[in-house]
Write a protein that holds these residues in place. Structure first.
Motif, mmCIF file in Angstrom:
data_model
loop_
_atom_site.group_PDB
_atom_site.id
_atom_site.type_symbol
_atom_site.label_atom_id
_atom_site.label_comp_id
_atom_site.label_asym_id
_atom_site.label_seq_id
_atom_site.Cartn_x
_atom_site.Cartn_y
_atom_site.Cartn_z
ATOM 1 N N GLN A 142 67.955 106.496 27.500
ATOM 2 C CA GLN A 142 66.899 107.457 27.173
ATOM 3 C C GLN A 142 66.842 108.654 28.115
ATOM 4 O OE1 GLN A 142 63.869 104.194 27.139
ATOM 5 N NE2 GLN A 142 63.068 105.350 25.393
ATOM 6 N N LYS A 143 67.310 108.490 29.344
ATOM 7 C CA LYS A 143 67.265 109.599 30.283
ATOM 8 C C LYS A 143 68.291 110.677 29.961
ATOM 9 C CE LYS A 143 65.602 106.747 34.126
ATOM 10 N NZ LYS A 143 65.901 106.257 35.497
ATOM 11 N N LEU A 144 69.253 110.345 29.103
ATOM 12 C CA LEU A 144 70.348 111.258 28.832
ATOM 13 C C LEU A 144 70.423 111.721 27.385
ATOM 14 C CD1 LEU A 144 73.076 109.381 30.897
ATOM 15 C CD2 LEU A 144 71.888 111.489 31.541
ATOM 16 N N THR A 145 69.817 110.984 26.465
ATOM 17 C CA THR A 145 69.912 111.330 25.058
ATOM 18 C C THR A 145 68.617 111.002 24.340
ATOM 19 O OG1 THR A 145 71.102 110.921 22.975
ATOM 20 C CG2 THR A 145 70.969 109.106 24.523
ATOM 21 N N GLN A 146 68.298 111.779 23.334
ATOM 22 C CA GLN A 146 67.108 111.533 22.522
ATOM 23 C C GLN A 146 67.459 111.088 21.109
ATOM 24 O OE1 GLN A 146 66.997 114.435 24.824
ATOM 25 N NE2 GLN A 146 66.191 112.673 25.963
ATOM 26 N N ARG A 147 68.762 110.940 20.810
ATOM 27 C CA ARG A 147 69.135 110.436 19.490
ATOM 28 C C ARG A 147 70.426 109.625 19.588
ATOM 29 N NH1 ARG A 147 69.366 112.903 13.330
ATOM 30 N NH2 ARG A 147 70.851 111.353 12.557
ATOM 31 N N VAL A 148 70.320 108.361 19.247
ATOM 32 C CA VAL A 148 71.467 107.454 19.205
ATOM 33 C C VAL A 148 71.612 106.950 17.776
ATOM 34 C CG1 VAL A 148 72.363 105.223 19.971
ATOM 35 C CG2 VAL A 148 71.312 106.784 21.627
ATOM 36 N N ASP A 149 72.795 107.143 17.189
ATOM 37 C CA ASP A 149 73.052 106.791 15.789
ATOM 38 C C ASP A 149 73.956 105.567 15.674
ATOM 39 O OD1 ASP A 149 71.667 109.099 15.199
ATOM 40 O OD2 ASP A 149 73.211 109.942 13.890
ATOM 41 N N TYR A 150 73.797 104.846 14.573
ATOM 42 C CA TYR A 150 74.738 103.798 14.171
ATOM 43 C C TYR A 150 75.837 104.432 13.332
ATOM 44 C CZ TYR A 150 72.037 104.471 9.950
ATOM 45 O OH TYR A 150 71.419 105.063 8.881
ATOM 46 N N GLU A 151 77.028 103.818 13.353
ATOM 47 C CA GLU A 151 78.134 104.202 12.477
ATOM 48 C C GLU A 151 78.937 102.938 12.171
ATOM 49 O OE1 GLU A 151 80.596 107.443 13.681
ATOM 50 O OE2 GLU A 151 78.918 108.820 14.021
ATOM 51 N N GLY A 152 78.652 102.276 11.069
ATOM 52 C CA GLY A 152 79.371 101.071 10.683
ATOM 53 C C GLY A 152 80.790 101.376 10.226
ATOM 54 N N GLU A 153 81.746 100.541 10.650
ATOM 55 C CA GLU A 153 83.148 100.806 10.336
ATOM 56 C C GLU A 153 83.956 99.513 10.221
ATOM 57 O OE1 GLU A 153 85.015 103.843 12.621
ATOM 58 O OE2 GLU A 153 83.133 104.941 12.966
ATOM 59 N N LEU A 154 85.083 99.618 9.548
ATOM 60 C CA LEU A 154 86.124 98.601 9.597
ATOM 61 C C LEU A 154 87.052 98.930 10.758
ATOM 62 C CD1 LEU A 154 87.775 96.212 8.313
ATOM 63 C CD2 LEU A 154 89.039 97.976 7.062
ATOM 64 N N ALA A 155 87.356 97.915 11.579
ATOM 65 C CA ALA A 155 88.254 98.110 12.712
ATOM 66 C C ALA A 155 89.559 97.350 12.495
ATOM 67 C CB ALA A 155 87.591 97.630 13.997
ATOM 68 N N VAL A 156 90.657 97.995 12.841
ATOM 69 C CA VAL A 156 91.982 97.390 12.786
ATOM 70 C C VAL A 156 92.334 96.884 14.184
ATOM 71 C CG1 VAL A 156 94.414 97.765 12.250
ATOM 72 C CG2 VAL A 156 92.652 99.053 11.015
ATOM 73 N N VAL A 157 92.823 95.644 14.272
ATOM 74 C CA VAL A 157 93.268 95.075 15.544
ATOM 75 C C VAL A 157 94.794 95.037 15.542
ATOM 76 C CG1 VAL A 157 93.106 93.130 17.141
ATOM 77 C CG2 VAL A 157 91.195 93.641 15.593
ATOM 78 N N ILE A 158 95.404 95.739 16.485
ATOM 79 C CA ILE A 158 96.861 95.800 16.579
ATOM 80 C C ILE A 158 97.404 94.489 17.157
ATOM 81 C CG2 ILE A 158 98.799 97.001 17.673
ATOM 82 C CD1 ILE A 158 97.409 98.582 15.426
ATOM 83 N N GLY A 159 98.505 94.011 16.583
ATOM 84 C CA GLY A 159 99.028 92.714 16.967
ATOM 85 C C GLY A 159 100.223 92.738 17.896
ATOM 86 N N ARG A 160 100.899 93.864 18.035
ATOM 87 C CA ARG A 160 102.056 93.916 18.936
ATOM 88 C C ARG A 160 102.291 95.351 19.384
ATOM 89 N NH1 ARG A 160 106.782 95.716 16.457
ATOM 90 N NH2 ARG A 160 106.898 95.603 14.166
ATOM 91 N N MET A 161 103.000 95.504 20.491
ATOM 92 C CA MET A 161 103.295 96.834 21.000
ATOM 93 C C MET A 161 104.133 97.591 19.984
ATOM 94 S SD MET A 161 104.899 98.003 24.661
ATOM 95 C CE MET A 161 106.549 97.404 24.342
ATOM 96 N N CYS A 162 103.765 98.846 19.739
ATOM 97 C CA CYS A 162 104.478 99.607 18.720
ATOM 98 C C CYS A 162 104.284 101.093 18.954
ATOM 99 C CB CYS A 162 103.993 99.225 17.320
ATOM 100 S SG CYS A 162 102.214 99.491 17.060
#
Length: 254
Positions: free
Chosen positions: A99-119
């Motif tokens: 609260q000391k730094l911002t007066q508006r915090v928003d949600y943003e729902g998303e699908l996340a991809v998890v990477i399985g190997r170095m590429c």
């Protein structure tokens, strides 16, 4: 298969969620899984963020209606930005409102991809080969700081501003999944991943041309229209079809 990261007391493990139990696996979930033989009731463990990534690469304005609600037109190419790994929290953990730094915090729902190997430099046609699975995410954003700064690092980089969970679903088909975000039980966002401007194979190709992706790295695929503010005490949930529901409560930052 659902892969969770969980704790029992002071012990942290990965495990395979089967109904209302979780079977512990040895070491990490990358490569062939080896069960340890230990099994726990889900109600007796604490689910953690399903992975601790080296980096979170996020995609901005990847749904046309969200781009327009933010005052712009859909971009021709993916817009990428990063969230620090220190922003990651798990299901049930609190989003801390600074609260000391911002007066508006928003949600943003998303699908996340998890990477399985170095590429790196992965062609879209082979993108599925580097994916471990999918999880739910909330790209929490200090909207006023985003607008003030003209770039997004501070607004999206606060500690606790990247909830992930509740687990990694390895079998989901991300082409057309429903995404719903609720605040205190009220639906605020509702869309499908088929509406993505740049689909997941295209995103993996684009991002991996820029940087090497490591096992456990996260790509946030973008949020649909309907973003809005959170208040202290709110409970926000992101549900992705075939994956699960991620729920967090908003508290005041000390």
């Amino acid at each position: 298969m659902r892969i969770a990261r969980f704790s029992t007391g002071d012990e942290m493990s990965f495990g395979v969620v089967e109904g209302d139990t979780v079977a512990a696996i040895a070491a990490h979930p990358f490569g062939e899984l080896q069960l340890t033989g230990a099994r726990f009731a889900l109600e007796d463990v604490r689910l953690l963020a399903p992975i601790l990534p080296s980096k979170v690469v996020a995609i901005g304005k990847n749904y046309a209606e969200h781009a327009r609600e933010m005052g712009g037109e859909p971009p021709a190419e993916p817009v990428i930005f990063a969230k620090p790994s220190t922003a990651v929290i798990g299901p049930g953990e609190a989003v801390a409102y600074p609260q000391k730094l911002t007066q508006r915090v928003d949600y943003e729902g998303e699908l996340a991809v998890v990477i399985g190997r170095m590429c790196r430099e992965v062609p879209a046609a082979r993108a599925a080969e580097v994916v471990l699975g999918y999880t739910c995410a909330n790209d929490v954003t200090a909207r006023d700081l985003q607008q003030r700064d003209g770039q997004w690092t501070r607004a999206k980089g606060f500690d606790t501003f990247c909830p992930l969970g509740p687990w990694i679903e390895t079998a989901a088909d991300p082409a057309d999944l429903a995404i719903t975000t609720t605040v205190n039980g009220e639906v605020r966002q509702s869309a499908r991943t088929s509406q993505l401007l740049h689909d997941i194979p295209a995103l993996i190709e684009y991002v991996s041309q820029v940087m090497t992706l490591l096992p456990g790295d996260i790509i946030l695929t973008g949020t649909p229209a309907g973003v809005g503010p959170l208040e202290i005490g709110d409970e926000v949930s992101v549900t992705v079809e075939s994956v699960g529901t991620l729920t967090n409560r908003v508290v005041a930052r000390d």
